[in-house]
Design an enzyme around this catalytic site. Structure first.
Site, PDB file in Angstrom:
ATOM      1  N   SER A 193      36.990   0.611  -3.917  1.00 15.86           N
ATOM      2  CA  SER A 193      37.669   0.127  -5.114  1.00 15.86           C
ATOM      3  C   SER A 193      37.619  -1.433  -5.163  1.00 15.86           C
ATOM      4  O   SER A 193      37.792  -2.034  -5.953  1.00 15.86           O
ATOM      5  CB  SER A 193      38.993   0.458  -4.968  1.00 15.86           C
ATOM      6  OG  SER A 193      39.244   1.885  -5.211  1.00 15.86           O
ATOM      7  N   HIS A 247      32.538   4.037  -9.076  1.00 14.68           N
ATOM      8  CA  HIS A 247      33.770   4.020  -8.854  1.00 14.68           C
ATOM      9  C   HIS A 247      34.508   5.213  -9.617  1.00 14.68           C
ATOM     10  O   HIS A 247      34.805   5.105 -10.821  1.00 14.68           O
ATOM     11  CB  HIS A 247      34.510   2.681  -9.134  1.00 14.68           C
ATOM     12  CG  HIS A 247      35.828   2.568  -8.740  1.00 14.68           C
ATOM     13  ND1 HIS A 247      36.884   1.943  -9.439  1.00 14.68           N
ATOM     14  CD2 HIS A 247      36.623   2.885  -7.691  1.00 14.68           C
ATOM     15  CE1 HIS A 247      38.001   2.181  -9.120  1.00 14.68           C
ATOM     16  NE2 HIS A 247      37.938   2.596  -7.771  1.00 14.68           N
ATOM     17  N   GLU A 285      33.457   4.360 -12.846  1.00 18.72           N
ATOM     18  CA  GLU A 285      32.887   2.900 -13.247  1.00 18.72           C
ATOM     19  C   GLU A 285      31.354   2.796 -12.506  1.00 18.72           C
ATOM     20  O   GLU A 285      31.279   2.815 -11.343  1.00 18.72           O
ATOM     21  CB  GLU A 285      33.742   2.034 -13.037  1.00 18.72           C
ATOM     22  CG  GLU A 285      35.180   1.992 -13.683  1.00 18.72           C
ATOM     23  CD  GLU A 285      36.116   0.915 -13.391  1.00 18.72           C
ATOM     24  OE1 GLU A 285      36.842   0.367 -14.311  1.00 18.72           O
ATOM     25  OE2 GLU A 285      36.394   0.777 -12.390  1.00 18.72           O
ATOM     26  N   ASN A 309      41.210  -1.039 -13.181  1.00 15.89           N
ATOM     27  CA  ASN A 309      42.288  -1.718 -12.150  1.00 15.89           C
ATOM     28  C   ASN A 309      42.682  -2.979 -12.851  1.00 15.89           C
ATOM     29  O   ASN A 309      43.754  -3.419 -12.516  1.00 15.89           O
ATOM     30  CB  ASN A 309      41.703  -1.448 -11.003  1.00 15.89           C
ATOM     31  CG  ASN A 309      41.741  -0.047 -10.258  1.00 15.89           C
ATOM     32  OD1 ASN A 309      42.323   0.829 -10.848  1.00 15.89           O
ATOM     33  ND2 ASN A 309      41.088   0.413  -9.095  1.00 15.89           N
TER      34      ASN A 309
END
Ligand SMILES: NC(=O)c1ccc[n+]([C@@H]2O[C@H](COP(=O)([O-])OP(=O)(O)OC[C@H]3O[C@@H](n4cnc5c(N)ncnc54)[C@H](O)[C@@H]3O)[C@@H](O)[C@H]2O)c1
Length: 296
Positions: free
Chosen positions: A127, A148, A160, A199
């Site tokens: 992450s 991701h 991602e 995020n």
């Protein structure tokens, strides 16, 4: 490596993310008959994943989502191993999902890139660690990228696909097609950036929610209601923090602040206060909300 050449996928790390990424590949990629090897260096983690996989598949059959025949095929395509080097030598795509520790990831990438085929694609599910931090220990960095997934990886559709300065176009194209072939909705992030896209957006919403609370503009409940009923979020930012853990929010923002020095990245004082009190959210029974009655 082109998408049609991807036949064997190695997932390293059989924890929360790895076991679901492996199952997702075998299950939702079953039309492509992917052979999946799930590896972990800790025997207990491997045993747990081995026990979980048939239970999960039995649940899908019981709910009528797949037939017993399909479940049997998926189970046959998903194997477990504690020998990461042997598995890497067979893999066309490796997805790393081990602990979030740069030294551990560098060791692993160095080790596997020495034994895998020169065109094997190496993806990290990290992450926070961008693939350029692994490029110098990887033999063919043009095959290296971030892939991701989101938690729980069997449910959340987004992947991602993050281009590092070293990543070849073909690698991005193949990783994108692989995500689609396994039932995901990929997006391409053209440049490395801490937190990637989803995020970062979530962090901005959470930061604003905390600022509104700090200033006494509205309560926790009302800010969540604004997001849920006015913006159609499935869950308001405070409820979501309770689910993912206030401790996680604190550590992520602390690290981002240490890297950027931008006060906007620093943890909210209200979050710090909760973390000091041990109120991490659902996992401790109390966060922004009280879960002792288990009704929220
Ligand atoms: N948990 C999330 O919400 C989430 C979401 C997206 C991405 N990620 C990323 O996924 C990765 C894994 O996270 P997680 O939550 O699944 O962690 P986890 O702690 O649940 O699992 C990590 C697993 O890696 C194994 N492991 C550790 N070192 C290893 C090694 N050298 N070789 C093989 N196996 C090793 C551990 O035994 C453990 O089973 C991290 O990089 C994290 O940033 C996590």
């Amino acid at each position: 490596m082109k998408i049609e050449d991807i036949k064997t996928v190695l997932v390293v790390g059989a924890g929360a993310m790895g076991q679901q990424i492996a199952m997702n590949t075998a299950l939702n990629g079953r039309a492509h008959d992917y052979k999946v090897i799930l590896c972990d260096s800790f025997p207990a983690a491997l045993e747990k994943a081995k026990k979980w996989a048939p239970e999960y598949l039995a649940g899908r059959v019981a709910k009528g989502r797949i037939t017993q025949e399909e479940a049997d095929k998926v189970a046959a395509n998903l194997v477990f191993s504690d020998n990461v080097e042997e598995a890497a030598a067979q893999a066309d795509l490796v997805i790393e999902a081990i602990i979030e520790n740069l030294d551990a990831k560098r060791d692993l990438f160095q080790k596997i890139s020495k034994v895998c085929k020169p065109d094997t694609i190496l993806g990290t599910n990290s992450s926070n660690i961008v693939s350029s931090k692994l490029a110098d220990v990887t033999e063919h960095p043009e095959r290296l990228l971030n892939m991701h997934y989101f938690n729980p990886a069997l449910v959340m559709q987004l992947v991602e696909i993050v281009r590092g300065p070293h990543t070849a176009d073909e690698t991005i194209k193949t990783a994108y097609a692989f995500a689609e072939n396994t039932g995901k909705k990929p997006i391409i992030i053209q440049k490395e950036i801490a937190g990637f896209v989803a995020n970062r957006i979530n962090a901005a919403v959470t930061r604003e929610a905390c600022l509104l609370l700090e200033k006494g503009i509205a309560s926790v409940e009302d800010i969540d209601t604004a997001c849920e009923k006015g913006l159609n979020y499935p869950m308001g930012p405070f409820r979501l923090m309770d689910l993912t853990g206030l401790d996680v929010n604190y550590y992520v923002r602390r690290d981002r602040f240490a890297e950027s020095g931008d006060p906007n990245d620093a943890p909210s004082p209200l979050v710090i206060d909760k973390v000091i009190k041990g109120e991490y959210g659902r996992k401790t029974g109390k966060g922004w909300y009280d879960y002792s009655d288990s009704k929220k």
